[in-house]
Design an enzyme around this catalytic site. Sequence first.
Site, PDB file in Angstrom:
ATOM      1  CE  LYS A 262      -3.121   2.822   2.927  1.00 60.18           C
ATOM      2  NZ  LYS A 262      -4.013   2.690   4.176  1.00 60.18           N
ATOM      3  CG  ASP A 267      -5.298   8.109   4.639  1.00 56.39           C
ATOM      4  OD1 ASP A 267      -6.141   8.679   3.759  1.00 56.39           O
ATOM      5  OD2 ASP A 267      -5.650   7.226   5.332  1.00 56.39           O
ATOM      6  CE  LYS A 274      -6.315   9.052   7.954  1.00 58.45           C
ATOM      7  NZ  LYS A 274      -6.929   8.085   8.694  1.00 58.45           N
ATOM      8  CG  ASP A 285      -1.784   5.477   4.888  1.00 61.05           C
ATOM      9  OD1 ASP A 285      -1.628   4.199   5.651  1.00 61.05           O
ATOM     10  OD2 ASP A 285      -2.832   5.832   4.356  1.00 61.05           O
ATOM     11  CG  ASP A 344      -9.694   7.897   6.703  1.00 58.66           C
ATOM     12  OD1 ASP A 344      -8.685   7.470   5.987  1.00 58.66           O
ATOM     13  OD2 ASP A 344      -9.599   8.141   7.896  1.00 58.66           O
ATOM     14  CD  GLU A 346      -6.503   5.316   2.489  1.00 58.54           C
ATOM     15  OE1 GLU A 346      -7.659   5.496   3.334  1.00 58.54           O
ATOM     16  OE2 GLU A 346      -5.480   5.247   2.813  1.00 58.54           O
ATOM     17  NE  ARG A 348     -10.656  -1.070   4.283  1.00 60.81           N
ATOM     18  CZ  ARG A 348     -11.322  -1.248   5.599  1.00 60.81           C
ATOM     19  NH1 ARG A 348     -12.473  -1.860   5.498  1.00 60.81           N
ATOM     20  NH2 ARG A 348     -10.684  -0.664   6.455  1.00 60.81           N
TER      21      ARG A 348
HETATM   22  N1  BES Z   1      -3.956   4.720   6.923  1.00 63.75           N
HETATM   23  C1  BES Z   1      -5.138   4.440   7.857  1.00 63.75           C
HETATM   24  C2  BES Z   1      -4.960   3.390   8.960  1.00 63.75           C
HETATM   25  C3  BES Z   1      -4.006   4.006   9.913  1.00 63.75           C
HETATM   26  C4  BES Z   1      -4.286   4.494  10.915  1.00 63.75           C
HETATM   27  C5  BES Z   1      -2.642   3.787  10.043  1.00 63.75           C
HETATM   28  C6  BES Z   1      -3.579   5.268  12.137  1.00 63.75           C
HETATM   29  C7  BES Z   1      -1.641   4.153  10.862  1.00 63.75           C
HETATM   30  C8  BES Z   1      -2.175   4.823  12.068  1.00 63.75           C
HETATM   31  C9  BES Z   1      -6.320   3.981   6.828  1.00 63.75           C
HETATM   32  O1  BES Z   1      -6.511   4.459   5.687  1.00 63.75           O
HETATM   33  C10 BES Z   1      -7.634   4.467   7.736  1.00 63.75           C
HETATM   34  O2  BES Z   1      -7.762   5.550   7.623  1.00 63.75           O
HETATM   35  N2  BES Z   1      -8.411   3.508   8.140  1.00 63.75           N
HETATM   36  C11 BES Z   1      -9.574   3.800   8.866  1.00 63.75           C
HETATM   37  C12 BES Z   1     -10.410   2.643   8.430  1.00 63.75           C
HETATM   38  C13 BES Z   1     -12.006   3.139   8.876  1.00 63.75           C
HETATM   39  C14 BES Z   1     -12.332   4.282   7.980  1.00 63.75           C
HETATM   40  C15 BES Z   1     -12.570   1.779   8.660  1.00 63.75           C
HETATM   41  C16 BES Z   1      -9.363   3.645  10.323  1.00 63.75           C
HETATM   42  O3  BES Z   1      -8.260   2.943  10.668  1.00 63.75           O
HETATM   43  O4  BES Z   1      -9.706   4.426  10.921  1.00 63.75           O
HETATM   44 ZN    ZN Z   2      -4.657   4.868   4.748  1.00 61.88          ZN
HETATM   45 MN    MN Z   3      -7.408   6.272   5.424  1.00 59.51          MN
END
Ligand code: BES
Ligand code: ZN
Ligand code: MN
Length: 496
Positions: A262, A267, A274, A285, A344, A346, A348
């Site tokens: 990824k 992000d 966010k 990310d 967010d 994204e 996946r």
């Molecule tokens: N890149 C983030 C995940 C992340 C969060 C990595 C904190 C490292 C530290 C990912 O793209 C994301 O935003 N995931 C969301 C998913 C949710 C919307 C289902 C998350 O984990 O809040």
């Molecule tokens: Zn992300």
């Molecule tokens: Mn995200």
Amino acid sequence: MQFTTTDATATAIETDCLVAGLGEAGLSGPLSDIDKASDGLLSRLHESGDLPQKASQTVLLHAVPGIKAARLLVVGLGKAEKLDGAAFDKAVKAAGKALRQSRATSAHCLLADHEVTDRASDWKVRQAGIALAYADYVYSATKKPKDDAPPATDTVSFPAGEGVEQQLGLAEAIAAGVQRARDLADLPPNICTPAYLAEIAEKMAAEHDGLEVEILEQEAMEKLEMNALLAVAVGSANRPRLIRLSWKGGKDSDAPLAMVGKGVTFDTGGISIKPRDLMEQMKFDMGGAAATIGAMEAVARLKLPMNIEGVVAAVENMPDGKAYRPGDVITAMNGKTIEVHNTDAEGRMILADALTWTERLNPDTTVDLATLTGACVVALGHHASAVMTQDDELAEELLSAGQRSADRTWRLPLWDDYQEQIDSPFADMKNIGGMPAGSITAGCFLSRFAEGQRWAHIDIAGAAWQWGKPESGTGRPVGMLVDWMVDRAGGWDVLG
Ligand code: BES
Ligand code: ZN
Ligand code: MN
């Protein structure tokens, strides 16, 4: 950092700094020799509590009489029965950090001579090299060190012995891969864009015979109908790239191992934006991309006798007038439809198409690497990467590679029971599964793009970077990946 070997004894070696370990059992081996040569100085310091008492504590001594080394760095190794591979790795890193602070530019490392409960001597030498190089890393791309900053440790010698030189060569190759991953992760998102990642891959391919590169730009991805990846990319002025590094170390007919990373270079969350606090951390990310590229660097340097594919999906996730939105239904490259509930989620989306594309390379096994979910950091913290797969044998391969390399992984279940959380009335699936088991439902989503493949998902959201002191990329899980691939190639002995 370069490694050499020498026959010189601890008392006779001329170096800026001798690095020795002290277990709870007291002075032994080279430290006893130094104690004698210094008329009992170390015994006296030990008695008065001025040598390290606990594992990973360090004490730096100057001008120890009776030895030629300018400094003696003693690192605590703790109780003998608790000194396993992970504890050894931690102690060597602590020593490495103190070594950098000491201002020594050369060192002699005696740590690999200690008994480590579950490790052989080859491993100790190799891991000591990797860990010392790791600890010597200082970010400098956009902040030049002050004139009086402690210099890097240029060379570290080890006591000569059977296989030592070879292990140190392997350590240099792996350390270079880890460093590559850290460099990329630490770079700011205005420099480390999808185009930049592609450039680095091109440079690497130019540097290493047998390493080839292929870059797909947006038009090519449109033709392939990589709509899930493109949906994320479309909101950013930085155009996406699909990067493929191929290492041809095996026979043409051998099915490769594939890594898919990824590479979200930043992000913001997109339209599901966010919160402002700590958003800058989302430059990490692209940790999965960094690990993939770093592992390819190590593979090329090791000249692994095997075919390896490293695929990176590189995009930026931005809010914009053209950005994808919650409610959108996107048809992915494999024809499945996805209802977007949160822009967010994204990672996946882009991995879905990257996995479909990678299937065309006919891999034997595919592992994807992604800073995919905050839930993974909640579950495992920064200590382990999460492995998710329906293949027990593959899970075992990745768990034991993590154990062996002191770059640990832990398994989360990918049972069918979780799949219904991503059901949608409007599409084959939605892109989030709600609060319960957030890391696993992300894995469930990806599993629908890896059907029939020998595949594992590795969530590195916690492991790929560390908080504070300073905040930085860790280069994980390059160590684990390399160990896994070497194991699949037949073990360390097959490397020249
Ligand atoms: N890149 C983030 C995940 C992340 C969060 C990595 C904190 C490292 C530290 C990912 O793209 C994301 O935003 N995931 C969301 C998913 C949710 C919307 C289902 C998350 O984990 O809040
Ligand atoms: Zn992300
Ligand atoms: Mn995200």
